[in-house]
Write an enzyme that holds these catalytic residues in place. Structure first.
Site, PDB file in Angstrom:
ATOM      1  CB  ILE A 299       2.077  11.102  -6.242  1.00 14.83           C
ATOM      2  CG1 ILE A 299       0.982  10.639  -5.267  1.00 14.83           C
ATOM      3  CG2 ILE A 299       1.462  11.793  -7.461  1.00 14.83           C
ATOM      4  CD1 ILE A 299       0.079  11.727  -4.761  1.00 14.83           C
ATOM      5  CG  LEU A 300       4.645   7.352 -10.601  1.00 19.59           C
ATOM      6  CD1 LEU A 300       4.108   6.192 -11.437  1.00 19.59           C
ATOM      7  CD2 LEU A 300       6.173   7.305 -10.515  1.00 19.59           C
TER       8      LEU A 300
ATOM      9  CG  HIS B 264      -7.408   3.573  -4.373  1.00 14.49           C
ATOM     10  ND1 HIS B 264      -6.412   4.244  -3.685  1.00 14.49           N
ATOM     11  CD2 HIS B 264      -8.576   3.937  -3.806  1.00 14.49           C
ATOM     12  CE1 HIS B 264      -6.977   4.980  -2.746  1.00 14.49           C
ATOM     13  NE2 HIS B 264      -8.280   4.812  -2.788  1.00 14.49           N
TER      14      HIS B 264
HETATM   15  C1  GAR Z   1      -2.769  -2.335  -0.722  1.00 15.25           C
HETATM   16  O1  GAR Z   1      -3.935  -2.345   0.045  1.00 15.25           O
HETATM   17  C2  GAR Z   1      -2.918  -1.373  -1.890  1.00 15.25           C
HETATM   18  O2  GAR Z   1      -4.201  -1.363  -2.447  1.00 15.25           O
HETATM   19  C3  GAR Z   1      -2.619  -0.053  -1.231  1.00 15.25           C
HETATM   20  O3  GAR Z   1      -1.540  -0.334  -0.359  1.00 15.25           O
HETATM   21  C4  GAR Z   1      -1.612  -1.708   0.065  1.00 15.25           C
HETATM   22  C5  GAR Z   1      -0.292  -2.370  -0.231  1.00 15.25           C
HETATM   23  O4  GAR Z   1      -0.258  -3.695   0.272  1.00 15.25           O
HETATM   24  N1  GAR Z   1      -2.331   0.958  -2.194  1.00 15.25           N
HETATM   25  C6  GAR Z   1      -2.699   2.229  -2.048  1.00 15.25           C
HETATM   26  O5  GAR Z   1      -3.243   2.658  -1.063  1.00 15.25           O
HETATM   27  C7  GAR Z   1      -2.383   3.120  -3.234  1.00 15.25           C
HETATM   28  N2  GAR Z   1      -3.048   4.383  -3.121  1.00 15.25           N
HETATM   29  P1  GAR Z   1       0.771  -4.756  -0.318  1.00 15.25           P
HETATM   30  O6  GAR Z   1       2.170  -4.121  -0.271  1.00 15.25           O
HETATM   31  O7  GAR Z   1       0.660  -5.911   0.639  1.00 15.25           O
HETATM   32  O8  GAR Z   1       0.360  -5.116  -1.717  1.00 15.25           O
END
Ligand code: GAR
Length: 206
Positions: free
Chosen positions: A98-99, A115
């Site tokens: 979190i920034l 998200h």
């Molecule tokens: C993705 O599903 C993204 O939406 C989520 O983490 C995953 C990363 O996958 N992000 C969050 O939950 C942010 N709150 P990736 O590294 O394969 O793109």
């Protein structure tokens, strides 16, 4: 035009596997025409996303908040690197830290996040990665999805840009649901949002 190149210099921040980064890289020249992916920064040195960046010939670096002594020092270093690379737009693509409000205010309407749920469901500080899908399955929702939004001082609280719904199937596990949300929503929405915001910045640099 902000930097004279005709494209918005964009940094992608990552923490893990980087499939969303890959979707952005694959969309260059097709969906993404007004942003140049100029830098990838990870807060984890072992993130596979760094390998994806290197394979695409994009400068990639890892910064550790722990090694630097905390979030403030991490953000100072991040800001320094962003300035060196003349970055104008930041994309959080699976960036699981979190920034601070100071940082998000400095980059007001210049940070996008993806998200893996339909905000305002299953979002906020404790909802990231697989946990989001575990929570959706535990609640028994029949539809989930993904959201791209601007980042402000409230975790997952900034202005919503794009959303796409995805069906939850009866035998889903967190893993199968995560994969479907990625395939049917995240990898489509994020490149679209990058293009829309970058094109908007070039049209109206204020
Ligand atoms: C993705 O599903 C993204 O939406 C989520 O983490 C995953 C990363 O996958 N992000 C969050 O939950 C942010 N709150 P990736 O590294 O394969 O793109």
């Amino acid at each position: 035009m902000l930097n004279g190149s005709g494209k918005v210099r964009t940094a992608v921040l990552v923490s893990g596997g980087g499939t969303n980064l890959q979707a952005i890289l694959n969309a260059r020249g097709e969906i993404i025409r007004h942003a140049e992916i100029s830098l990838v920064v990870s807060n984890r040195s072992k993130a596979y996303a760094l390998e994806r960046a290197k394979a695409a010939g994009i400068p990639a670096t890892a910064i550790s908040a722990k090694a630097l002594g905390g979030r403030e020092a991490f953000e100072q270093e991040l800001q320094r690197i962003l300035e060196i690379h003349k970055i104008e737009l930041i994309v959080l693509a699976g960036f699981l830290a979190i920034l601070s409000p100071d940082f998000t205010r400095r980059w007001d309407h210049r940070i996008l996040n993806i998200h893996p749920a339909l905000i305002p469901s299953f979002c906020g500080k404790d909802y990231y990665g697989l946990h989001v899908h575990e929570a959706a399955l535990a609640r028994g929702v029949k539809v989930t999805g993904a959201t791209v939004h601007f980042v402000n001082e409230i975790p997952d609280g900034g202005e919503i840009l794009l959303q796409k719904a995805v069906e939850v199937l009866p035998n889903d596990t967190p893993e199968t649901l995560q994969r479907r949300v990625m395939e049917q929503a995240e990898w489509i929405l994020l490149p679209q949002a990058v293009e829309t915001v970058a094109a908007g910045m070039l049209a109206d640099p204020s």
